[in-house]
Enzyme design. Structure first.
Site, PDB file in Angstrom:
ATOM      1  N   GLU A   1       0.825  -1.249   0.137  1.00  0.00           N
ATOM      2  CA  GLU A   1      -0.023  -0.105  -0.070  1.00  0.00           C
ATOM      3  C   GLU A   1       0.934   1.091   0.054  1.00  0.00           C
ATOM      4  O   GLU A   1       1.769   1.432   0.571  1.00  0.00           O
ATOM      5  CB  GLU A   1      -0.859  -0.003   1.236  1.00  0.00           C
ATOM      6  CG  GLU A   1      -1.575   1.240   1.467  1.00  0.00           C
ATOM      7  CD  GLU A   1      -2.573   1.226   2.710  1.00  0.00           C
ATOM      8  OE1 GLU A   1      -2.161   0.318   3.548  1.00  0.00           O
ATOM      9  OE2 GLU A   1      -3.774   1.948   2.779  1.00  0.00           O
ATOM     10  N   CYS A   2       0.488   2.284  -0.791  1.00  0.00           N
ATOM     11  CA  CYS A   2       1.081   3.569  -0.726  1.00  0.00           C
ATOM     12  C   CYS A   2      -0.136   4.549  -1.143  1.00  0.00           C
ATOM     13  O   CYS A   2      -0.295   4.817  -2.085  1.00  0.00           O
ATOM     14  CB  CYS A   2       2.063   3.669  -2.078  1.00  0.00           C
ATOM     15  SG  CYS A   2       2.835   5.334  -2.224  1.00  0.00           S
TER      16      CYS A   2
ATOM     17  N   GLN B   1       2.986   1.491 -10.972  1.00  0.00           N
ATOM     18  CA  GLN B   1       3.258  -0.226 -10.930  1.00  0.00           C
ATOM     19  C   GLN B   1       2.032  -0.824 -10.685  1.00  0.00           C
ATOM     20  O   GLN B   1       1.799  -2.135 -11.292  1.00  0.00           O
ATOM     21  CB  GLN B   1       4.165  -0.609  -9.974  1.00  0.00           C
ATOM     22  CG  GLN B   1       5.803   0.092 -10.216  1.00  0.00           C
ATOM     23  CD  GLN B   1       6.857  -0.718  -9.453  1.00  0.00           C
ATOM     24  OE1 GLN B   1       6.839  -1.935  -9.393  1.00  0.00           O
ATOM     25  NE2 GLN B   1       7.550  -0.094  -8.907  1.00  0.00           N
TER      26      GLN B   1
ATOM     27  N   GLU C   1       1.660   0.154   4.604  1.00  0.00           N
ATOM     28  CA  GLU C   1       2.045   1.443   4.017  1.00  0.00           C
ATOM     29  C   GLU C   1       3.389   2.001   4.426  1.00  0.00           C
ATOM     30  O   GLU C   1       4.176   1.712   5.426  1.00  0.00           O
ATOM     31  CB  GLU C   1       1.151   2.418   4.778  1.00  0.00           C
ATOM     32  CG  GLU C   1       1.227   3.884   4.364  1.00  0.00           C
ATOM     33  CD  GLU C   1       1.071   4.368   3.092  1.00  0.00           C
ATOM     34  OE1 GLU C   1      -0.105   4.109   2.548  1.00  0.00           O
ATOM     35  OE2 GLU C   1       1.807   4.939   2.585  1.00  0.00           O
TER      36      GLU C   1
ATOM     37  N   ARG D   1       6.722   1.293   3.206  1.00  0.00           N
ATOM     38  CA  ARG D   1       7.496  -0.055   3.482  1.00  0.00           C
ATOM     39  C   ARG D   1       7.363  -0.525   4.789  1.00  0.00           C
ATOM     40  O   ARG D   1       8.361  -0.567   5.689  1.00  0.00           O
ATOM     41  CB  ARG D   1       9.003   0.400   3.191  1.00  0.00           C
ATOM     42  CG  ARG D   1       9.341   0.470   1.607  1.00  0.00           C
ATOM     43  CD  ARG D   1      10.683   0.461   1.432  1.00  0.00           C
ATOM     44  NE  ARG D   1      10.921   1.444   0.527  1.00  0.00           N
ATOM     45  CZ  ARG D   1      11.552   2.704   0.524  1.00  0.00           C
ATOM     46  NH1 ARG D   1      12.068   3.150   1.820  1.00  0.00           N
ATOM     47  NH2 ARG D   1      11.885   3.612  -0.350  1.00  0.00           N
TER      48      ARG D   1
ATOM     49  N   THR E   1      15.692   8.463   0.700  1.00  0.00           N
ATOM     50  CA  THR E   1      14.464   7.677   1.433  1.00  0.00           C
ATOM     51  C   THR E   1      15.134   6.767   2.231  1.00  0.00           C
ATOM     52  O   THR E   1      14.402   6.529   3.248  1.00  0.00           O
ATOM     53  CB  THR E   1      13.712   6.761   0.040  1.00  0.00           C
ATOM     54  OG1 THR E   1      12.714   6.233   0.700  1.00  0.00           O
ATOM     55  CG2 THR E   1      14.641   6.130  -0.790  1.00  0.00           C
TER      56      THR E   1
ATOM     57  N   ASP F   1      13.824  -0.854   4.739  1.00  0.00           N
ATOM     58  CA  ASP F   1      12.659  -1.513   4.321  1.00  0.00           C
ATOM     59  C   ASP F   1      12.021  -2.477   5.445  1.00  0.00           C
ATOM     60  O   ASP F   1      12.897  -3.252   6.163  1.00  0.00           O
ATOM     61  CB  ASP F   1      12.879  -2.499   3.049  1.00  0.00           C
ATOM     62  CG  ASP F   1      11.765  -3.006   2.330  1.00  0.00           C
ATOM     63  OD1 ASP F   1      10.386  -3.164   3.096  1.00  0.00           O
ATOM     64  OD2 ASP F   1      11.814  -3.166   1.174  1.00  0.00           O
TER      65      ASP F   1
ATOM     66  N   ARG G   1       9.154  -4.397   5.491  1.00  0.00           N
ATOM     67  CA  ARG G   1       8.010  -5.006   5.033  1.00  0.00           C
ATOM     68  C   ARG G   1       8.331  -6.361   5.166  1.00  0.00           C
ATOM     69  O   ARG G   1       9.488  -6.894   5.345  1.00  0.00           O
ATOM     70  CB  ARG G   1       8.029  -4.945   3.495  1.00  0.00           C
ATOM     71  CG  ARG G   1       7.075  -3.700   3.036  1.00  0.00           C
ATOM     72  CD  ARG G   1       7.169  -3.436   1.607  1.00  0.00           C
ATOM     73  NE  ARG G   1       8.484  -3.254   0.872  1.00  0.00           N
ATOM     74  CZ  ARG G   1       8.774  -3.056  -0.255  1.00  0.00           C
ATOM     75  NH1 ARG G   1       7.633  -2.662  -0.983  1.00  0.00           N
ATOM     76  NH2 ARG G   1       9.817  -2.870  -0.562  1.00  0.00           N
TER      77      ARG G   1
ATOM     78  N   THR H   1       7.959  -7.999 -10.800  1.00  0.00           N
ATOM     79  CA  THR H   1       8.892  -6.877  -9.862  1.00  0.00           C
ATOM     80  C   THR H   1       9.879  -6.335 -10.641  1.00  0.00           C
ATOM     81  O   THR H   1      10.330  -7.126 -11.535  1.00  0.00           O
ATOM     82  CB  THR H   1       9.215  -7.671  -8.922  1.00  0.00           C
ATOM     83  OG1 THR H   1       9.839  -6.831  -7.748  1.00  0.00           O
ATOM     84  CG2 THR H   1      10.191  -8.812  -9.066  1.00  0.00           C
TER      85      THR H   1
ATOM     86  N   LYS I   1      13.114  -9.337  -4.081  1.00  0.00           N
ATOM     87  CA  LYS I   1      11.867  -9.406  -3.564  1.00  0.00           C
ATOM     88  C   LYS I   1      11.197 -10.824  -3.122  1.00  0.00           C
ATOM     89  O   LYS I   1      11.341 -11.792  -4.130  1.00  0.00           O
ATOM     90  CB  LYS I   1      10.711  -8.722  -4.209  1.00  0.00           C
ATOM     91  CG  LYS I   1       9.641  -8.468  -3.467  1.00  0.00           C
ATOM     92  CD  LYS I   1       8.590  -7.382  -4.372  1.00  0.00           C
ATOM     93  CE  LYS I   1       7.448  -7.065  -3.427  1.00  0.00           C
ATOM     94  NZ  LYS I   1       6.921  -5.787  -4.062  1.00  0.00           N
TER      95      LYS I   1
HETATM   96 ZN   LIG Z   1       4.574   5.228  -3.376  1.00  0.00          ZN
END
Ligand SMILES: [Zn+2]
Length: 193
Positions: free
Chosen positions: A51-52, A68, A89, A91, A111, A123, A125, A146, A151
């Site tokens: 989610e973003c 994406q 959300e 990462r 980032t 990250d 996640r 991807t 990943k």
């Molecule tokens: Zn994003």
């Protein structure tokens, strides 16, 4: 904390990107969405999307998430497969922390540096629920959409037989972010970045 998973019924979802079916997997308080099309037999095309809100819903140009997501939905409309929309959300640092990270990025941090400033890894996640979802559908082999070769290296339930890249055109706001992903996080992105 023990993980409790609740599964919804399957419903139809006509969308501007195609006619899909949807199902929700509620993992404790997080409600993940699976959007799928076709019989999901054999090798299944899969996009695992985190989610973003700023990108997916607001159309933020700071990242490539929405592009994406749209390309993935269009792909499964044309080829069958599933998009697993994980509610992690930013990462998995949450919306509030992500916006604080964006405020640091406004001051010039990239980032990864911004996440570190806030006490997080680049990250955060996790993908345990993904194994559960694949087992639920009886999926054993996937083609993964991807740009991130690392990943899901930890996935136990399926074999990734192929990685399908998602080509995203950079813009003036996300080129630095994409460059960081390419150079420091090993993402395979176009030569324009
Ligand atoms: Zn994003």
């Amino acid at each position: 904390m023990a993980i409790k998973i609740e599964i919804s019924n399957v419903a139809n979802l006509p969308s501007r990107f195609g006619k899909f079916q949807i199902i929700t997997f509620k993992e404790n308080e997080k409600e993940h969405l699976v959007v799928f099309k076709g019989d999901l037999k054999g090798v299944v095309n899969v996009r695992i999307h985190s989610e973003c809100l700023t990108g997916d819903a607001i159309g933020s140009l700071k990242c490539d998430c929405r592009d994406q997501l749209i390309k993935s939905l269009e792909f499964i409309e044309n080829n069958g497969g599933m998009v697993i929309y994980l509610r992690q959300e930013g990462r998995n640092i949450g919306l509030l922390n992500k916006i604080n990270a964006y405020a640091l990025q406004d001051k010039g941090f990239d980032t990864i540096e911004a996440n570190h400033q806030l006490g997080f890894k680049a990250d955060e996640r996790t993908y345990e629920i993904v194994d559960f979802i694949f087992e639920h559908f009886g999926i054993k082999k996937i083609k993964l959409l991807t740009n991130n070769p690392q990943k899901l290296a930890g996935l136990k339930s399926v074999e990734i037989v192929e990685r399908l890249p998602i080509e995203i055109k950079p813009n003036e706001f996300n080129v630095k972010y994409l460059k960081t992903k390419k150079e420091q996080m090993g993402h395979l992105l176009s030569d324009e970045i």
